[in-house]
Design a protein around this motif. Structure first.
Motif, PDB file in Angstrom:
ATOM      1  N   ASP A 126      81.581  29.882  90.985  1.00 17.04           N
ATOM      2  CA  ASP A 126      80.732  30.847  91.702  1.00 17.04           C
ATOM      3  C   ASP A 126      79.305  30.877  91.160  1.00 17.04           C
ATOM      4  O   ASP A 126      78.527  31.744  91.527  1.00 17.04           O
ATOM      5  N   TRP A 127      78.957  29.934  90.276  1.00 17.41           N
ATOM      6  CA  TRP A 127      77.660  30.005  89.621  1.00 17.41           C
ATOM      7  C   TRP A 127      76.527  29.447  90.483  1.00 17.41           C
ATOM      8  O   TRP A 127      76.669  28.416  91.140  1.00 17.41           O
ATOM      9  N   TYR A 128      75.407  30.151  90.421  1.00 19.40           N
ATOM     10  CA  TYR A 128      74.161  29.703  91.043  1.00 19.40           C
ATOM     11  C   TYR A 128      73.074  29.794  89.979  1.00 19.40           C
ATOM     12  O   TYR A 128      73.221  30.502  88.980  1.00 19.40           O
ATOM     13  N   CYS A 129      71.962  29.142  90.215  1.00 18.93           N
ATOM     14  CA  CYS A 129      70.801  29.418  89.376  1.00 18.93           C
ATOM     15  C   CYS A 129      69.595  29.634  90.275  1.00 18.93           C
ATOM     16  O   CYS A 129      69.605  29.302  91.462  1.00 18.93           O
ATOM     17  N   ARG A 130      68.575  30.218  89.684  1.00 16.28           N
ATOM     18  CA  ARG A 130      67.425  30.679  90.445  1.00 16.28           C
ATOM     19  C   ARG A 130      66.157  30.221  89.750  1.00 16.28           C
ATOM     20  O   ARG A 130      66.044  30.348  88.528  1.00 16.28           O
ATOM     21  N   VAL A 131      65.230  29.704  90.514  1.00 14.91           N
ATOM     22  CA  VAL A 131      63.947  29.293  89.940  1.00 14.91           C
ATOM     23  C   VAL A 131      63.020  30.507  89.916  1.00 14.91           C
ATOM     24  O   VAL A 131      62.813  31.153  90.952  1.00 14.91           O
ATOM     25  N   THR A 132      62.502  30.811  88.739  1.00 18.62           N
ATOM     26  CA  THR A 132      61.504  31.878  88.634  1.00 18.62           C
ATOM     27  C   THR A 132      60.313  31.307  87.868  1.00 18.62           C
ATOM     28  O   THR A 132      60.472  30.297  87.157  1.00 18.62           O
ATOM     29  N   PRO A 133      59.134  31.918  87.967  1.00 19.56           N
ATOM     30  CA  PRO A 133      57.997  31.397  87.198  1.00 19.56           C
ATOM     31  C   PRO A 133      58.323  31.339  85.709  1.00 19.56           C
ATOM     32  O   PRO A 133      57.877  30.455  84.994  1.00 19.56           O
ATOM     33  N   GLU A 134      59.189  32.261  85.229  1.00 19.70           N
ATOM     34  CA  GLU A 134      59.509  32.312  83.801  1.00 19.70           C
ATOM     35  C   GLU A 134      60.395  31.150  83.364  1.00 19.70           C
ATOM     36  O   GLU A 134      60.315  30.710  82.225  1.00 19.70           O
ATOM     37  N   ASN A 135      61.286  30.678  84.243  1.00 19.91           N
ATOM     38  CA  ASN A 135      62.171  29.600  83.760  1.00 19.91           C
ATOM     39  C   ASN A 135      61.729  28.200  84.182  1.00 19.91           C
ATOM     40  O   ASN A 135      62.406  27.221  83.898  1.00 19.91           O
ATOM     41  N   LEU A 136      60.575  28.104  84.842  1.00 22.65           N
ATOM     42  CA  LEU A 136      60.030  26.778  85.162  1.00 22.65           C
ATOM     43  C   LEU A 136      59.341  26.202  83.926  1.00 22.65           C
ATOM     44  O   LEU A 136      58.751  26.943  83.143  1.00 22.65           O
ATOM     45  N   PHE A 137      59.423  24.915  83.749  1.00 18.63           N
ATOM     46  CA  PHE A 137      58.620  24.272  82.706  1.00 18.63           C
ATOM     47  C   PHE A 137      58.216  22.893  83.198  1.00 18.63           C
ATOM     48  O   PHE A 137      58.862  22.321  84.074  1.00 18.63           O
ATOM     49  N   ALA A 138      57.135  22.384  82.644  1.00 20.53           N
ATOM     50  CA  ALA A 138      56.638  21.079  83.085  1.00 20.53           C
ATOM     51  C   ALA A 138      56.917  20.039  82.011  1.00 20.53           C
ATOM     52  O   ALA A 138      56.860  20.331  80.817  1.00 20.53           O
ATOM     53  N   VAL A 139      57.276  18.849  82.424  1.00 19.59           N
ATOM     54  CA  VAL A 139      57.443  17.723  81.495  1.00 19.59           C
ATOM     55  C   VAL A 139      56.452  16.654  81.938  1.00 19.59           C
ATOM     56  O   VAL A 139      56.532  16.161  83.056  1.00 19.59           O
ATOM     57  N   GLU A 140      55.542  16.359  81.031  1.00 16.84           N
ATOM     58  CA  GLU A 140      54.501  15.393  81.386  1.00 16.84           C
ATOM     59  C   GLU A 140      55.114  13.994  81.499  1.00 16.84           C
ATOM     60  O   GLU A 140      55.832  13.555  80.616  1.00 16.84           O
ATOM     61  N   LYS A 141      54.872  13.333  82.614  1.00 16.10           N
ATOM     62  CA  LYS A 141      55.426  11.977  82.771  1.00 16.10           C
ATOM     63  C   LYS A 141      54.318  11.036  83.229  1.00 16.10           C
ATOM     64  O   LYS A 141      53.957  11.013  84.393  1.00 16.10           O
ATOM     65  N   PRO A 142      53.762  10.274  82.287  1.00 16.85           N
ATOM     66  CA  PRO A 142      52.725   9.335  82.710  1.00 16.85           C
ATOM     67  C   PRO A 142      53.342   8.212  83.529  1.00 16.85           C
ATOM     68  O   PRO A 142      54.334   7.613  83.111  1.00 16.85           O
ATOM     69  N   ASN A 143      52.788   7.966  84.708  1.00 15.49           N
ATOM     70  CA  ASN A 143      53.378   6.957  85.589  1.00 15.49           C
ATOM     71  C   ASN A 143      52.970   5.547  85.226  1.00 15.49           C
ATOM     72  O   ASN A 143      53.720   4.610  85.370  1.00 15.49           O
ATOM     73  N   THR A 144      51.732   5.396  84.742  1.00 12.84           N
ATOM     74  CA  THR A 144      51.224   4.050  84.550  1.00 12.84           C
ATOM     75  C   THR A 144      51.203   3.638  83.086  1.00 12.84           C
ATOM     76  O   THR A 144      51.484   2.497  82.756  1.00 12.84           O
ATOM     77  N   ARG A 145      50.897   4.595  82.186  1.00 12.45           N
ATOM     78  CA  ARG A 145      50.788   4.229  80.775  1.00 12.45           C
ATOM     79  C   ARG A 145      52.104   4.479  80.070  1.00 12.45           C
ATOM     80  O   ARG A 145      52.754   5.495  80.264  1.00 12.45           O
ATOM     81  N   LEU A 146      52.497   3.542  79.220  1.00 12.49           N
ATOM     82  CA  LEU A 146      53.800   3.646  78.562  1.00 12.49           C
ATOM     83  C   LEU A 146      53.721   4.499  77.306  1.00 12.49           C
ATOM     84  O   LEU A 146      52.750   4.413  76.551  1.00 12.49           O
TER      85      LEU A 146
ATOM     86  N   HIS B 251      63.583  10.731  61.642  1.00 16.48           N
ATOM     87  CA  HIS B 251      64.828  11.222  61.030  1.00 16.48           C
ATOM     88  C   HIS B 251      64.689  12.660  60.533  1.00 16.48           C
ATOM     89  O   HIS B 251      65.458  13.106  59.683  1.00 16.48           O
ATOM     90  N   SER B 252      63.703  13.382  61.088  1.00 16.04           N
ATOM     91  CA  SER B 252      63.481  14.765  60.673  1.00 16.04           C
ATOM     92  C   SER B 252      64.722  15.618  60.916  1.00 16.04           C
ATOM     93  O   SER B 252      65.403  15.475  61.934  1.00 16.04           O
ATOM     94  N   LYS B 253      64.988  16.531  59.977  1.00 16.79           N
ATOM     95  CA  LYS B 253      66.112  17.457  60.167  1.00 16.79           C
ATOM     96  C   LYS B 253      65.653  18.675  60.963  1.00 16.79           C
ATOM     97  O   LYS B 253      66.466  19.508  61.362  1.00 16.79           O
ATOM     98  N   THR B 254      64.363  18.793  61.172  1.00 14.88           N
ATOM     99  CA  THR B 254      63.824  19.983  61.836  1.00 14.88           C
ATOM    100  C   THR B 254      63.474  19.711  63.299  1.00 14.88           C
ATOM    101  O   THR B 254      63.696  20.549  64.162  1.00 14.88           O
ATOM    102  N   LEU B 255      62.912  18.544  63.558  1.00 16.79           N
ATOM    103  CA  LEU B 255      62.457  18.248  64.927  1.00 16.79           C
ATOM    104  C   LEU B 255      63.656  17.862  65.797  1.00 16.79           C
ATOM    105  O   LEU B 255      64.518  17.084  65.372  1.00 16.79           O
ATOM    106  N   SER B 256      63.680  18.392  67.014  1.00 18.86           N
ATOM    107  CA  SER B 256      64.800  18.121  67.924  1.00 18.86           C
ATOM    108  C   SER B 256      64.512  16.877  68.765  1.00 18.86           C
ATOM    109  O   SER B 256      63.403  16.321  68.724  1.00 18.86           O
ATOM    110  N   GLY B 257      65.495  16.474  69.553  1.00 12.05           N
ATOM    111  CA  GLY B 257      65.307  15.354  70.480  1.00 12.05           C
ATOM    112  C   GLY B 257      64.163  15.609  71.449  1.00 12.05           C
ATOM    113  O   GLY B 257      63.381  14.698  71.764  1.00 12.05           O
ATOM    114  N   ASN B 258      64.021  16.847  71.923  1.00  9.31           N
ATOM    115  CA  ASN B 258      62.907  17.166  72.828  1.00  9.31           C
ATOM    116  C   ASN B 258      61.570  17.015  72.118  1.00  9.31           C
ATOM    117  O   ASN B 258      60.595  16.514  72.696  1.00  9.31           O
ATOM    118  N   HIS B 259      61.513  17.481  70.851  1.00  7.15           N
ATOM    119  CA  HIS B 259      60.257  17.331  70.094  1.00  7.15           C
ATOM    120  C   HIS B 259      59.911  15.849  69.926  1.00  7.15           C
ATOM    121  O   HIS B 259      58.767  15.434  70.151  1.00  7.15           O
TER     122      HIS B 259
END
Ligand SMILES: Cc1cc2nc3c(=O)[nH]c(=O)nc-3n(C[C@H](O)[C@H](O)[C@H](O)COP(=O)(O)O)c2cc1C
Length: 294
Positions: free
Chosen positions: A189-209, A222-230
């Protein structure tokens, strides 16, 4: 847990797949039969598959419980036209109500309390309350199986979109993602809802690698502090940054003063600070903080 899908019952298969393949956008499909009877039903087996040509596909499946097929499916086989109305938060409960298995002669516009508005190119009406409506012609249909749970693909060519000006950006040129409160279906029965608060942007360069994870210096990678997203943010720069002598930062200075006797602690503090900068989208600054150790 590893699941062999063929060994599962249709109900279990539905459960696991629908919970994992989520969130799914909701197509609120308006269709009509040869006698002119209207149907309105939500379908989350739905997506955009091509923009040129513009192709949308949804699937009114065979019911798992009794292997029956749905009125929407019968209708598109009779009249290959559909209006796909996009479901947003203010209409989600009514859209759910329209999913009841009403008899064929019952119009879900009436049952669910929506206003039928004539479409301009196709016969099924549009849902006036929907902020985006897409008039489509059915190009092709494809039956995926004969047993309960089998999908029936309805491949549609999108012909004309109607967009409520209230969801446009200030320049009135594009849809402002913050103004369209989209909802999507998940498992059960789960749904999710887009709100300005839960939107986020991920920068994706199309041409430059991006330099890639393998190009990150070892202590960062190999940092123990930085996550995969970082690390993903750090590895998305186009070239390995170097120390910028003009970079001035009060907190960086105090970390150096305070932890100068303990290199391990200092690294941990710098990584913590870099993580906070990355969370705030400040990639350049995070790199400078991390490079300060080198
Ligand atoms: C949000 C939502 C999404 C749904 N998605 C699907 C779907 O993708 N495929 C499907 O067969 N049924 C789906 N259903 C169930 C159908 O909407 C329901 O069986 C349908 O209204 C049957 O109507 P009909 O026989 O009048 O076409 C969904 C229901 C809801 C509430």
């Amino acid at each position: 847990m590893t699941l062999d899908l063929v060994a599962l019952s249709p109900v279990e298969r539905q459960h696991f797949l629908q919970a994992a393949i989520a969130p799914r956008p909701i197509c609120f499909a308006s269709t009509i039969d040869a006698e002119g009877r209207v149907n309105l039903s939500p379908f989350s087996f739905f997506n955009l598959f091509s923009t040129n040509p513009p192709i949308l596909i949804f699937s009114p499946s065979r019911r798992v419980r009794d292997n029956t097929t749905k009125h929407s499916w019968h209708n598109v086989l009779e009249i290959p036209e559909v209006v796909i109305n996009i479901v947003d938060y203010p209409m989600v409960q009514q859209a759910s109500l329209a999913s009841c298995d009403y008899p064929k002669e019952v119009n879900e516009f009436v049952k669910a309390g929506f206003t039928a508005e004539p479409a301009t190119l196709v016969r099924p009406p549009m849902v006036k309350e929907s902020k985006v409506k897409i008039e489509c012609r059915v190009l092709e249909t494809k039956v995926l199986g004969e047993t309960g749970g089998a999908g029936n693909l309805v491949i549609c060519e999108a012909l004309r979109m109607h967009i409520d000006p209230a969801i446009l950006d200030d320049e009135k040129k594009h849809i402002d993602q913050r103004r369209l409160q989209l909802v999507a279906r998940l498992g059960g029965d789960w749904y999710c809802r887009v709100t300005p608060e839960n939107l986020f942007a991920v920068e994706k360069p199309n041409t430059r690698l991006g330099i890639g994870m393998d190009a990150l210096p070892d202590p960062i990678r190999h940092s123990k502090t930085l996550s995969g997203n970082h690390l993903g943010q750090l590895a998305n720069v186009h070239e390995l940054p170097s120390v910028d002598p003009s970079f001035e930062d009060e907190r960086l200075r105090s970390i150096f003063q305070y932890y100068s006797v303990s290199p391990d602690e200092m690294e941990k503090e710098l990584h913590t600070y870099a993580a906070q900068l990355l969370d705030a989208g400040k990639v350049k600054e995070a790199w400078q903080v991390l490079l300060a150790l080198s």
